[in-house]
Motif scaffolding. Structure first.
Motif, mmCIF file in Angstrom:
data_model
loop_
_atom_site.group_PDB
_atom_site.id
_atom_site.type_symbol
_atom_site.label_atom_id
_atom_site.label_comp_id
_atom_site.label_asym_id
_atom_site.label_seq_id
_atom_site.Cartn_x
_atom_site.Cartn_y
_atom_site.Cartn_z
ATOM 1 N N GLY A 1 0.829 -1.115 0.071
ATOM 2 C CA GLY A 1 -0.121 -0.028 0.021
ATOM 3 C C GLY A 1 0.720 1.174 -0.107
ATOM 4 N N GLY A 2 0.472 2.221 -0.677
ATOM 5 C CA GLY A 2 1.127 3.496 -0.793
ATOM 6 C C GLY A 2 2.376 3.673 -1.723
ATOM 7 N N VAL A 3 2.622 2.491 -2.311
ATOM 8 C CA VAL A 3 4.088 2.576 -2.766
ATOM 9 C C VAL A 3 4.187 3.479 -4.284
ATOM 10 C CG1 VAL A 3 5.221 0.636 -1.714
ATOM 11 C CG2 VAL A 3 4.094 0.335 -3.996
ATOM 12 N N GLY A 4 2.926 3.479 -4.695
ATOM 13 C CA GLY A 4 2.896 4.085 -5.972
ATOM 14 C C GLY A 4 2.226 3.157 -7.145
ATOM 15 N N LYS A 5 1.710 1.884 -6.655
ATOM 16 C CA LYS A 5 0.810 1.246 -7.620
ATOM 17 C C LYS A 5 -0.031 1.976 -8.792
ATOM 18 C CE LYS A 5 -1.228 -1.338 -4.690
ATOM 19 N NZ LYS A 5 -0.543 -0.809 -3.432
ATOM 20 N N THR A 6 -0.953 2.836 -8.284
ATOM 21 C CA THR A 6 -1.873 3.597 -8.959
ATOM 22 C C THR A 6 -0.807 4.427 -9.922
ATOM 23 O OG1 THR A 6 -3.437 3.417 -7.333
ATOM 24 C CG2 THR A 6 -3.691 5.156 -8.957
ATOM 25 N N THR A 7 0.122 5.102 -9.261
ATOM 26 C CA THR A 7 0.783 6.265 -10.095
ATOM 27 C C THR A 7 1.680 5.334 -11.187
ATOM 28 O OG1 THR A 7 1.199 7.575 -8.289
ATOM 29 C CG2 THR A 7 2.688 8.075 -10.001
ATOM 30 N N VAL A 8 2.169 4.099 -11.002
ATOM 31 C CA VAL A 8 2.980 3.456 -12.069
ATOM 32 C C VAL A 8 1.883 2.708 -13.025
ATOM 33 C CG1 VAL A 8 4.255 1.465 -12.286
ATOM 34 C CG2 VAL A 8 4.816 3.046 -10.569
ATOM 35 N N ARG B 1 -9.622 4.526 -4.099
ATOM 36 C CA ARG B 1 -10.054 5.482 -5.313
ATOM 37 C C ARG B 1 -9.192 6.535 -5.764
ATOM 38 N NH1 ARG B 1 -15.370 4.447 -6.561
ATOM 39 N NH2 ARG B 1 -16.137 2.637 -5.255
ATOM 40 N N HIS B 2 -7.720 6.252 -5.463
ATOM 41 C CA HIS B 2 -6.659 7.226 -5.908
ATOM 42 C C HIS B 2 -7.016 7.759 -7.268
ATOM 43 C CE1 HIS B 2 -3.954 6.798 -2.152
ATOM 44 N NE2 HIS B 2 -5.099 7.449 -1.833
ATOM 45 N N LEU B 3 -7.469 6.872 -8.257
ATOM 46 C CA LEU B 3 -7.612 7.300 -9.519
ATOM 47 C C LEU B 3 -8.460 8.388 -9.876
ATOM 48 C CD1 LEU B 3 -8.103 4.199 -11.810
ATOM 49 C CD2 LEU B 3 -6.304 5.862 -11.989
ATOM 50 N N LEU C 1 11.665 0.767 -8.408
ATOM 51 C CA LEU C 1 11.861 1.250 -7.195
ATOM 52 C C LEU C 1 11.212 2.780 -7.508
ATOM 53 C CD1 LEU C 1 13.033 0.441 -4.538
ATOM 54 C CD2 LEU C 1 15.274 1.616 -5.348
ATOM 55 N N ASN C 2 10.311 3.205 -6.739
ATOM 56 C CA ASN C 2 9.528 4.454 -6.834
ATOM 57 C C ASN C 2 9.990 5.339 -5.743
ATOM 58 O OD1 ASN C 2 7.943 6.215 -7.798
ATOM 59 N ND2 ASN C 2 6.081 5.697 -6.554
ATOM 60 N N LYS C 3 9.758 6.613 -6.016
ATOM 61 C CA LYS C 3 10.067 7.875 -5.053
ATOM 62 C C LYS C 3 11.462 7.565 -4.632
ATOM 63 C CE LYS C 3 5.034 7.417 -2.926
ATOM 64 N NZ LYS C 3 4.582 7.509 -1.809
ATOM 65 N N VAL C 4 12.439 7.473 -5.445
ATOM 66 C CA VAL C 4 13.922 7.508 -5.192
ATOM 67 C C VAL C 4 14.256 8.857 -5.148
ATOM 68 C CG1 VAL C 4 16.212 6.758 -6.354
ATOM 69 C CG2 VAL C 4 14.196 5.290 -6.573
ATOM 70 N N TYR D 1 11.397 10.612 -6.910
ATOM 71 C CA TYR D 1 10.461 11.314 -6.061
ATOM 72 C C TYR D 1 10.267 12.790 -6.814
ATOM 73 C CZ TYR D 1 7.807 13.396 -2.289
ATOM 74 O OH TYR D 1 7.066 14.328 -1.567
ATOM 75 N N LEU D 2 8.904 13.174 -6.955
ATOM 76 C CA LEU D 2 8.567 14.404 -7.924
ATOM 77 C C LEU D 2 9.008 15.503 -6.995
ATOM 78 C CD1 LEU D 2 7.263 15.429 -10.432
ATOM 79 C CD2 LEU D 2 5.288 15.277 -9.312
ATOM 80 N N GLY D 3 9.099 15.439 -5.874
ATOM 81 C CA GLY D 3 9.226 16.694 -4.918
ATOM 82 C C GLY D 3 8.165 16.874 -4.166
ATOM 83 N N PRO E 1 3.850 15.332 -3.602
ATOM 84 C CA PRO E 1 2.812 14.167 -4.086
ATOM 85 C C PRO E 1 2.253 14.617 -5.239
ATOM 86 C CG PRO E 1 2.342 14.741 -1.935
ATOM 87 C CD PRO E 1 3.343 15.797 -2.296
ATOM 88 N N THR E 2 2.290 13.589 -6.319
ATOM 89 C CA THR E 2 1.795 13.705 -7.619
ATOM 90 C C THR E 2 0.138 13.970 -7.270
ATOM 91 O OG1 THR E 2 1.396 11.364 -7.676
ATOM 92 C CG2 THR E 2 2.996 12.479 -9.075
ATOM 93 N N GLU E 3 -0.580 14.958 -8.009
ATOM 94 C CA GLU E 3 -1.982 14.977 -7.811
ATOM 95 C C GLU E 3 -2.673 15.217 -8.931
ATOM 96 O OE1 GLU E 3 -1.688 18.379 -5.271
ATOM 97 O OE2 GLU E 3 -1.898 17.234 -3.446
HETATM 98 N N1 ATP Z 1 7.458 9.353 -7.726
HETATM 99 C C1 ATP Z 1 6.467 9.997 -7.010
HETATM 100 N N2 ATP Z 1 6.800 11.309 -6.560
HETATM 101 C C2 ATP Z 1 6.018 11.930 -5.741
HETATM 102 N N3 ATP Z 1 4.926 11.574 -5.434
HETATM 103 C C3 ATP Z 1 4.618 9.924 -5.600
HETATM 104 C C4 ATP Z 1 5.218 9.305 -6.411
HETATM 105 N N4 ATP Z 1 4.659 8.099 -6.612
HETATM 106 C C5 ATP Z 1 3.581 8.100 -5.768
HETATM 107 N N5 ATP Z 1 3.524 9.245 -5.210
HETATM 108 C C6 ATP Z 1 2.360 9.564 -4.250
HETATM 109 O O1 ATP Z 1 2.313 8.805 -3.189
HETATM 110 C C7 ATP Z 1 1.003 8.560 -2.939
HETATM 111 C C8 ATP Z 1 1.034 7.201 -2.919
HETATM 112 O O2 ATP Z 1 0.842 6.904 -4.335
HETATM 113 P P1 ATP Z 1 -0.138 5.906 -5.107
HETATM 114 O O3 ATP Z 1 -1.582 6.127 -4.748
HETATM 115 O O4 ATP Z 1 0.153 5.717 -6.579
HETATM 116 O O5 ATP Z 1 0.294 4.647 -4.156
HETATM 117 P P2 ATP Z 1 -0.488 3.191 -4.391
HETATM 118 O O6 ATP Z 1 0.370 1.868 -4.130
HETATM 119 O O7 ATP Z 1 -1.649 2.973 -5.408
HETATM 120 O O8 ATP Z 1 -1.376 3.501 -3.128
HETATM 121 P P3 ATP Z 1 -2.713 2.576 -2.405
HETATM 122 O O9 ATP Z 1 -2.086 1.128 -1.970
HETATM 123 O O10 ATP Z 1 -3.386 3.410 -1.274
HETATM 124 O O11 ATP Z 1 -3.616 2.244 -3.461
HETATM 125 C C9 ATP Z 1 0.384 9.384 -3.544
HETATM 126 O O12 ATP Z 1 0.064 10.615 -2.787
HETATM 127 C C10 ATP Z 1 1.083 9.778 -4.907
HETATM 128 O O13 ATP Z 1 0.594 10.862 -5.395
#
Ligand code: ATP
Ligand code: MG
Length: 314
Positions: A23-30, A53-55, A254-257, A291-293, A295-297
Motif C-alpha cells: 500500500g502507498g508505494v505508487g501502484k496507481t501512479t505506475v 480510489r486514488h484514480l 523502485l519508486n520515490k527514489v 520522487y517528484l518533490g 505528491p503527484t496530484e
Molecule cells: N514518484 C513519486 N513522486 C511523488 N509522489 C509520488 C510518487 N509516486 C507516488 N506518489 C504519491 O504517493 C502516494 C501514493 O501513491 P499511489 O496512490 O500511486 O500508491 P498506491 O500504491 O496505489 O497506494 P494504495 O495502496 O493506497 O492504492 C500518492 O500521494 C502519490 O501522489
C-alpha cells in the motif's frame, strides 16, 4: 527506454499488466504511467480495484469509467457493487435451477455472502476474466493490497481442482438418474444445467490460468519504495510468483527514489543503494522513478514524472 520496453514479449489479446506492491508505494501512479505508454501501442484499459480510489484524484470519472488522454480507458471497480451484482446473479441462477430451494432463505444466504471473506479476491478474479474477452489489447491492473492479489492469482488453479471434483460427482448423479429413468421406462434427461455450468466455469478458469501463468500474456510489475517493508513485500511477491505460478516478474520498480545528494543529506543514501543492489540481483528489468518533490496530484504531474523514469534491461 520506456517502461513498456521492459515488458516484451507483449502478446495480446489482451496482455495483462499486473501492478503489484505494498500500500502507498505508487501502484496507481505506475499503473497510469504504464497505461499512458501502452495507449500508443493499442487499445488499453486501466482497471483499478484500489479501495482508496486514488484514480479519481487524477481523473474526472463519470461514475466508474473515464478516459485518460488518447483514448485510454479507465475502470474504477467498486468491490461492494460488484459483490452485490454477483450475489444476486447467483441467487437467480440457484432459484431457477432448484426452485425447491425456497425452503432455504436464499436472500439471507446471499446477504451473508456479501460479507464473507474472500469476496475481494472473487471480484478481482471476475474482472480479470471479463477482461479476457473485452476486446482490449492491453489491460493494466492496478491491484488491491498484495495479499488479496496473490491469493487471487492462486485461485484459478484451486478452483480447477475443486471443479474437477464437483464435475465428477455431478456426472455420477446425472448418469445414475439416466439409468434409473430408463429402468423405470421414463424419458431420460441427459442435459443437466448444473453440469453445463460447471463445464463452462472450468473452461473459463482454464483460459484465465493459462493467461496468468504465461510470461508472454501477462507481465508482472512489482513496485516498492526504498524502505524495508515495501522491499520485504517485493521479495515475498517474487517468491510467490515463482513458486505458485512458475513465472518471474518482468519489471521491478523502485519508486520515490531520492536524488543522491538529498538521500545523503537525509542519511538514507546507503539504504537506498542497498535496495537498488537488491533490485539488480533479481536479474529482471528494473526501473527507478524519482520522487517528484511533492505528491503527484494530477495527470500533468504524472506526465512530468515520465521524465523522471529510468529503465534498465539485464
Ligand atoms: N514518484 C513519486 N513522486 C511523488 N509522489 C509520488 C510518487 N509516486 C507516488 N506518489 C504519491 O504517493 C502516494 C501514493 O501513491 P499511489 O496512490 O500511486 O500508491 P498506491 O500504491 O496505489 O497506494 P494504495 O495502496 O493506497 O492504492 C500518492 O500521494 C502519490 O501522489
Ligand atoms: Mg492505489
Amino acid at each position: 527506454m520506456d517502461l513498456v520496453d521492459a515488458l516484451s514479449p507483449l502478446d495480446c489479446c489482451p496482455h495483462f499488466v499486473m501492478v503489484v506492491g505494498k500500500g502507498g508505494v505508487g501502484k496507481t501512479t505506475v499503473s497510469i504511467l504504464l497505461a499512458m505508454e501502452l495507449g500508443s501501442r493499442g487499445k488499453t484499459v486501466l482497471l483499478s480495484l484500489d479501495p482508496a480510489r486514488h484514480l479519481s484524484r487524477y481523473l474526472k470519472l463519470a461514475g466508474e469509467t473515464g478516459e485518460i488522454d488518447r483514448g485510454i480507458h479507465v475502470r474504477q471497480v467498486s468491490v461492494e457493487r460488484e459483490v452485490e451484482r454477483i450475489a444476486s446473479q447467483y441467487a437467480d441462477f440457484l432459484r431457477e435451477l432448484m426452485p425447491s430451494l425456497s425452503v432455504l432463505n436464499l436472500d439471507s444466504a446471499v446477504d451473508a455472502l456479501k460479507y464473507s471473506p474472500g469476496v475481494e479476491e472473487e471480484v478481482l478474479l471476475r474482472k480479470l476474466e471479463e477482461a479476457l474477452t473485452s476486446g482490449y489489447d492491453y489491460v493494466v491492473v492496478d491491484t488491491p493490497p498484495t495479499g488479496v492479489t496473490l491469493r487471487t492469482l492462486a485461485l484459478p488453479r484451486l478452483y480447477m481442482v475443486w471443479l474437477g471434483k464437483l464435475i465428477e460427482v455431478r456426472e455420477r448423479i446425472v448418469s445414475l438418474r439416466y439409468v434409473i429413468a430408463r429402468t423405470l421406462g421414463r424419458k431420460a434427461e441427459v442435459r443437466d444445467r448444473a453440469l453445463l455450468k460447471l463445464y463452462e466455469m472450468r473452461s473459463r478458469f482454464e483460459a484465465l490460468e493459462r493467461a496468468l501463468s504465461s510470461e508472454s500474456r501477462t507481465s508482472y510489475v512489482i513496485v516498492a519504495t526504498p524502505e524495508p517493508l515495501p522491499m520485504h513485500e517485493l521479495r515475498e511477491s517474487v517468491g510467490f510468483l515463482k513458486s505458485r505460478l512458475g513465472v518471474r516478474p518482468k519489471l521491478l520498480v523502485l519508486n520515490k527514489v531520492l536524488p543522491e545528494g538529498l538521500a545523503a543529506a537525509l542519511g538514507q543514501l546507503d539504504a537506498q543503494r542497498g535496495f537498488l543492489e537488491e533490485l539488480r540481483s533479481y536479474g529482471a528489468s528494473y526501473a527507478l522513478v524519482e520522487y517528484l518533490g511533492r505528491p503527484t496530484e494530477s495527470i500533468s504531474d504524472i506526465r512530468e514524472l515520465r521524465n523522471k523514469v529510468r529503465v534498465w534491461r539485464p
